[in-house]
Design an enzyme around this catalytic site. Structure first.
Site, PDB file in Angstrom:
ATOM      1  N   TYR A 138      56.973  50.397  18.456  1.00 43.91           N
ATOM      2  CA  TYR A 138      56.480  49.571  17.175  1.00 43.91           C
ATOM      3  C   TYR A 138      55.238  50.619  16.613  1.00 43.91           C
ATOM      4  O   TYR A 138      55.285  50.218  15.488  1.00 43.91           O
ATOM      5  CB  TYR A 138      55.872  48.162  17.798  1.00 43.91           C
ATOM      6  CG  TYR A 138      56.928  47.350  18.383  1.00 43.91           C
ATOM      7  CD1 TYR A 138      58.073  47.371  17.988  1.00 43.91           C
ATOM      8  CD2 TYR A 138      56.460  46.239  19.040  1.00 43.91           C
ATOM      9  CE1 TYR A 138      59.168  46.712  18.596  1.00 43.91           C
ATOM     10  CE2 TYR A 138      57.251  45.521  19.474  1.00 43.91           C
ATOM     11  CZ  TYR A 138      58.744  45.526  19.229  1.00 43.91           C
ATOM     12  OH  TYR A 138      59.580  44.784  19.716  1.00 43.91           O
ATOM     13  N   LYS A 188      63.446  52.200  31.182  1.00 42.54           N
ATOM     14  CA  LYS A 188      65.271  52.947  31.091  1.00 42.54           C
ATOM     15  C   LYS A 188      65.019  53.988  31.469  1.00 42.54           C
ATOM     16  O   LYS A 188      65.487  54.825  30.676  1.00 42.54           O
ATOM     17  CB  LYS A 188      65.511  52.208  29.642  1.00 42.54           C
ATOM     18  CG  LYS A 188      67.011  52.482  29.326  1.00 42.54           C
ATOM     19  CD  LYS A 188      67.643  51.556  29.995  1.00 42.54           C
ATOM     20  CE  LYS A 188      69.342  51.821  29.664  1.00 42.54           C
ATOM     21  NZ  LYS A 188      70.126  51.145  30.242  1.00 42.54           N
ATOM     22  N   ASP A 220      67.990  46.468  31.297  1.00 42.37           N
ATOM     23  CA  ASP A 220      69.047  45.562  31.262  1.00 42.37           C
ATOM     24  C   ASP A 220      69.120  44.751  32.510  1.00 42.37           C
ATOM     25  O   ASP A 220      69.523  43.741  32.292  1.00 42.37           O
ATOM     26  CB  ASP A 220      70.383  46.660  30.930  1.00 42.37           C
ATOM     27  CG  ASP A 220      70.448  48.038  31.797  1.00 42.37           C
ATOM     28  OD1 ASP A 220      69.368  48.347  32.212  1.00 42.37           O
ATOM     29  OD2 ASP A 220      71.337  48.652  31.838  1.00 42.37           O
ATOM     30  N   ASP A 248      59.691  36.799  25.942  1.00 46.66           N
ATOM     31  CA  ASP A 248      60.413  35.621  25.372  1.00 46.66           C
ATOM     32  C   ASP A 248      61.564  34.922  25.964  1.00 46.66           C
ATOM     33  O   ASP A 248      61.501  33.734  26.144  1.00 46.66           O
ATOM     34  CB  ASP A 248      61.049  36.055  23.757  1.00 46.66           C
ATOM     35  CG  ASP A 248      60.040  35.361  22.800  1.00 46.66           C
ATOM     36  OD1 ASP A 248      58.941  35.755  22.897  1.00 46.66           O
ATOM     37  OD2 ASP A 248      60.457  35.540  21.628  1.00 46.66           O
TER      38      ASP A 248
END
Ligand code: NAD
Length: 353
Positions: A138, A188, A220, A248
C-alpha cells in the site's frame, strides 16, 4: 489522560456520543480524563476544507489516545481524491505513526446465531489479528500506471524493512503473551521475498519471547483455516494487505460488524481507537446504530494505552451484561430479544457499568 474525540461522519457522532457517556461515567467516579472534540473526514472538509484539518491533527498529536467514530458519505464521493474523507483517516494513521492495527474477533455466545458460520464452529471464538498498518504494497515505491511496449501497465511494490517487521513483531508477541501465548505469523514466503524476510525476522524476535509458541502459515491456507476452524487461532500477525483481507473475513465470523472494535498503536502505545465499521449512511441520524463496537474501542483504549486492565474488563463486562439481558440494536436483533436504539444501548451499558 487526554482523549481527542473525533466523531466523523454518518453514524459517527451518534455512536461516539454513547462511548463518551461511558467515559463521562468513569470521570464522575474520579477518573482523570480530559476530552476534546474535533472534526475529521467529511466533517473536517465541511469545517475547514480539509478531511484532516491542521487543528484536528494538532489535537490528536497532543492527546494520549484518539477515539474515532467513522468517516465518509455519498455527498463526499465526488470530491477530488485528496479531499475525500478516507484520506483524512489514512493521513492521521500515517502522521501518528500508528503501525500496529489490532482487530479482535470475539463472539458472544448469545450472538452465535448471527454468524454466517455454524454456531459450533464459532461459539467461543476469541481471536486477535495484529495487522501492520503503515508499510507493504500500500505504501511501497515505485508505484504507478505507465506505458510499456505500447500498453498500460500498473505496478506496486511490496516492501518491508527489517525494522518495520521487528516493531510489529514485538507488539504481536507482547499481545500473545497477555493472551493464549500462541502466535501465528501469516505470509507467503513460498513465493515472495518480502515474506521470506518477514518470516526470518519473526523467528529472530521469537527468541525474546520463549513462552510464546510461534507458528507460520501461508496466507491462502490462513484464509481457508479462518473459515474452516477459526478457534485454532489465538493471536495472528500479518502484513498490511494480507491483514486487510483476513481481518475483514474474521470480522464476519462474529456476526455483526457493529460489535467489533479496533486499536491502532504507535511505538509508545499511544493509540487511535475506532469501530471497524464505516459511517453507515443508510441508517445515519436515526438513532439506530449499534454503539457497542465504539464502546468496546474505549475498553481497548484502557487496556492498551492506559494499561488499566481492570477498567477495560469492567467496560467489556458491562457490554456482556447488556447483551445477556437481551437488549439488541437492529443489526443484532433476533426473535425473542428486545430492540433498543443507539442511545438506549449506551444508557444500558452505563447502568451495567
Ligand atoms: P459501513 O460499515 O458503513 O456499512 C455497511 C453495512 O453495515 C450498512 O448496511 C450499515 O448500515 C451497517 N452497519 C455498519 N455499522 C453499523 C452499526 N454500528 N450498527 C448497525 N449497522 C451498522 O460500510 P459501507 O456502507 O461500505 O461504507 C459507508 C461509508 O463508510 C463509505 O463512505 C465508506 O467509505 C466509509 N467507511 C469508513 C470506514 C472508517 O471510517 N473506518 C470504514 C469503512 C467504510
Amino acid at each position: 489522560m487526554k482523549i481527542a474525540v473525533l466523531p466523523g461522519d454518518g453514524i459517527g457522532p451518534e455512536i461516539v456520543a454513547q462511548a463518551v457517556k461511558v467515559l463521562e461515567a468513569l470521570r464522575a467516579e474520579g477518573a482523570k480524563i480530559e476530552m476534546e472534540t474535533a472534526p475529521i473526514g467529511g466533517a473536517g472538509y465541511d469545517a475547514a476544507g480539509d478531511p484532516l484539518p491542521e487543528a484536528t491533527l494538532k489535537l490528536a498529536r497532543a492527546a494520549d489516545a484518539v477515539l474515532l467514530g467513522a468517516v465518509g458519505g455519498p455527498q463526499y464521493d465526488t470530491l477530488d481524491r485528496p479531499l475525500r474523507p478516507e484520506r483524512g483517516l489514512l493521513r492521521i494513521r500515517k502522521e501518528l505513526n500508528l503501525f500496529a492495527n489490532l482487530r479482535p474477533a470475539l463472539l458472544y455466545p448469545e450472538l452465535a446465531g448471527a454468524s454466517s458460520l455454524k454456531p459450533e464452529v464459532v461459539s467461543g471464538l476469541d481471536l486477535m489479528i495484529v495487522r501492520e498498518l503503515t508499510g507493504d504494497v500500500y505504501f511501497g515505491q515505485p508505484r504507478g500506471i505507465e506505458m510499456r511496449n505500447g500498453e498500460r501497465v500498473g505496478f506496486n511494490t511490496m516492501l518491508y524493512s527489517e525494522s518495520e517487521v521487528r516493531r510489529v513483531a514485538h507488539v504481536a508477541f507482547g499481545i500473545a503473551m497477555k493472551r493464549g501465548k500462541k502466535l501465528c505469523s501469516v505470509e507467503k514466503a513460498n513465493v515472495l521475498e518480502c515474506s521470506e524476510l518477514w518470516k526470518d525476522v519473526m523467528i529472530e524476535v521469537s527468541k525474546d519471547y520463549p513462552e510464546v509458541e510461534l507458528s507460520h502459515m501461508y496466507v491462502d491456507n490462513a484464509a481457508m483455516q479462518l473459515i474452516r476452524a477459526p478457534k485454532q487461532f489465538d493471536t495472528m500477525v500479518t502484513g498490511n494487505i494480507f491483514g486487510d483481507i483476513l481481518s475483514d473475513a474474521a470480522s464476519m465470523l462474529s456476526g455483526s460488524i457493529g460489535m467489533l472494535p479496533s486499536a491502532s498503536l504507535d511505538e509508545h502505545d499511544k493509540g487511535m481507537y475506532e469501530p471497524i465499521h464505516g459511517s453507515a449512511p443508510d441508517i445515519a441520524g436515526r438513532n439506530l446504530a449499534n454503539p457497542l463496537a465504539t464502546i468496546l474501542s474505549v475498553a481497548m483504549m484502557y487496556r492498551y494505552s492506559f494499561a488499566d486492565l481492570a477498567t477495560a474488563e469492567r467496560i467489556e463486562n458491562a457490554v456482556k451484561q447488556v447483551i445477556g439481558e437481551g437488549l439488541r440494536t437492529g443489526d443484532i436483533w433476533t426473535e425473542g430479544t428486545r430492540k433498543a436504539s443507539c442511545s438506549e444501548m449506551g444508557d444500558a451499558v452505563v447502568r451495567a457499568l
